[in-house]
Design a protein around this motif. Structure first.
Motif, short mmCIF file in Angstrom:
data_model
loop_
_atom_site.label_atom_id
_atom_site.label_comp_id
_atom_site.label_asym_id
_atom_site.label_seq_id
_atom_site.Cartn_x
_atom_site.Cartn_y
_atom_site.Cartn_z
N GLN A 270 0.83 -1.19 0.00
CA GLN A 270 0.00 0.00 0.00
C GLN A 270 0.87 1.25 0.00
N ASP A 271 0.64 2.14 -0.97
CA ASP A 271 1.30 3.43 -1.01
C ASP A 271 0.30 4.58 -0.99
N PHE A 272 -0.99 4.28 -0.77
CA PHE A 272 -1.98 5.35 -0.75
C PHE A 272 -1.82 6.25 0.47
N ALA A 273 -1.24 5.71 1.57
CA ALA A 273 -0.99 6.49 2.78
C ALA A 273 0.51 6.51 3.04
N ARG A 274 1.06 7.68 3.23
CA ARG A 274 2.50 7.80 3.44
C ARG A 274 2.86 7.66 4.91
N ALA A 275 2.33 6.62 5.52
CA ALA A 275 2.70 6.29 6.89
C ALA A 275 3.91 5.36 6.87
N GLN A 276 4.80 5.54 7.80
CA GLN A 276 6.04 4.78 7.81
C GLN A 276 5.87 3.46 8.55
N ASP A 277 6.52 2.43 8.03
CA ASP A 277 6.62 1.12 8.70
C ASP A 277 5.24 0.56 9.07
N LEU A 278 4.36 0.44 8.09
CA LEU A 278 3.06 -0.15 8.35
C LEU A 278 3.20 -1.63 8.70
N GLY A 279 2.45 -2.07 9.70
CA GLY A 279 2.50 -3.46 10.13
C GLY A 279 1.13 -4.10 10.13
N ALA A 280 1.03 -5.29 10.76
CA ALA A 280 -0.23 -6.03 10.77
C ALA A 280 -1.32 -5.27 11.52
N GLY A 281 -0.94 -4.40 12.45
CA GLY A 281 -1.94 -3.63 13.20
C GLY A 281 -2.45 -2.42 12.47
N ASP A 282 -1.91 -2.15 11.29
CA ASP A 282 -2.35 -1.01 10.49
C ASP A 282 -3.17 -1.55 9.31
N GLY A 283 -4.45 -1.72 9.55
CA GLY A 283 -5.30 -2.33 8.53
C GLY A 283 -6.68 -1.71 8.52
N ARG A 284 -7.67 -2.49 8.09
CA ARG A 284 -9.04 -1.99 7.94
C ARG A 284 -10.01 -2.99 8.55
N TYR A 285 -10.95 -2.48 9.35
CA TYR A 285 -12.02 -3.31 9.89
C TYR A 285 -13.31 -3.02 9.14
N LEU A 286 -14.20 -3.99 9.13
CA LEU A 286 -15.45 -3.88 8.37
C LEU A 286 -16.56 -4.63 9.09
N GLY A 287 -17.71 -3.99 9.20
CA GLY A 287 -18.92 -4.63 9.71
C GLY A 287 -20.05 -4.39 8.72
N VAL A 288 -20.75 -5.43 8.31
CA VAL A 288 -21.73 -5.29 7.25
C VAL A 288 -22.94 -6.20 7.50
N LEU A 289 -24.11 -5.71 7.12
CA LEU A 289 -25.34 -6.51 7.11
C LEU A 289 -25.63 -6.88 5.67
N GLN A 290 -25.90 -8.17 5.40
CA GLN A 290 -26.08 -8.65 4.03
C GLN A 290 -27.40 -9.41 3.90
N ILE A 291 -28.08 -9.15 2.81
CA ILE A 291 -29.33 -9.83 2.47
C ILE A 291 -29.16 -10.46 1.11
N GLY A 292 -29.65 -11.70 0.94
CA GLY A 292 -29.47 -12.32 -0.36
C GLY A 292 -30.33 -13.57 -0.52
#
Length: 201
Positions: free
Chosen positions: A176-198
């Motif tokens: 990832q180069d979209f954010a110029r944060a230094q030394d990104l690790g496993a704790g620098d990520g994205r969380y997601l919560g979603v309701l799905q119907i199908g």
């Protein structure tokens, strides 16, 4: 006469056993999850670690197409998108830019029961495109990168063809180069919560 009454009783009992009530599938605790399915989802996503201070939680949405080979194991592909406002703490000007994410992923799901309310876990791999709207902010740039989502959820079969589920996941970001944060690790990520119907077939 007694023999005739017995025969009529047996025939009536057999007919009742062969013709279950219309709501029997709804009352059953064990259901069949096997087959193709699709899901439409809406929820919220945010970032953790060094990415969190300048990226507010925002809207997330997606579409999933999948197939379960049995009541437990499934494979799916899907589109996942989201938008997050970029917080510029040093600037008092209105109209801060936001970053829009569009991605595609493939995942494997594993159901933990064959009940109507089924917990499951998932893991996958994906690629996504980040686009900064309203101009580029010096800390965030347009970029394409990869991610690896892991998560868990609960799905419920409303009827044989309609399902609803809640899903939570965490995505490990890499390349990832979209954010110029230094030394990104496993704790620098994205969380997601979603309701799905199908639906399932």
């Amino acid at each position: 006469m007694g023999l005739g009454l017995c025969l009529l009783g047996l025939m009536g009992g057999t007919a009742g056993a062969q013709a279950p009530p219309d709501d029997a599938p709804t009352r059953a605790r064990h259901v069949e999850w096997k087959g193709p399915y699709f899901l439409l989802g809406l929820g919220v996503e945010g970032y953790t670690g060094k990415l969190a201070p300048n990226l507010d939680p925002g809207l997330s949405y997606g579409v999933v197409l999948g197939y379960r080979t049995n009541d437990y194991l499934g494979v799916e592909v899907g589109y996942s998108g989201g938008a997050s406002n970029i917080t510029i703490s040093e600037s008092g000007t209105p109209g801060n830019p936001d970053i829009v994410r569009n991605g595609a992923q493939a995942a494997v799901t594993l159901g933990l029961s064959s009940l109507r309310l089924q917990p499951y876990v998932l893991a996958g791999i994906g690629v996504e495109r980040y686009s900064v709207r309203s101009g580029n902010f010096f800390r965030f740039l347009d970029d394409t990168g990869g991610y690896a989502p892991v998560g868990a959820g609960l799905r419920y079969q409303l009827n044989p063809h309609l399902t609803a589920e809640v899903r939570g996941s965490y995505s490990f970001l890499f390349s990832q180069d979209f954010a110029r944060a230094q030394d990104l690790g496993a704790g620098d990520g994205r969380y997601l919560g979603v309701l799905q119907i199908g639906g399932s077939y």
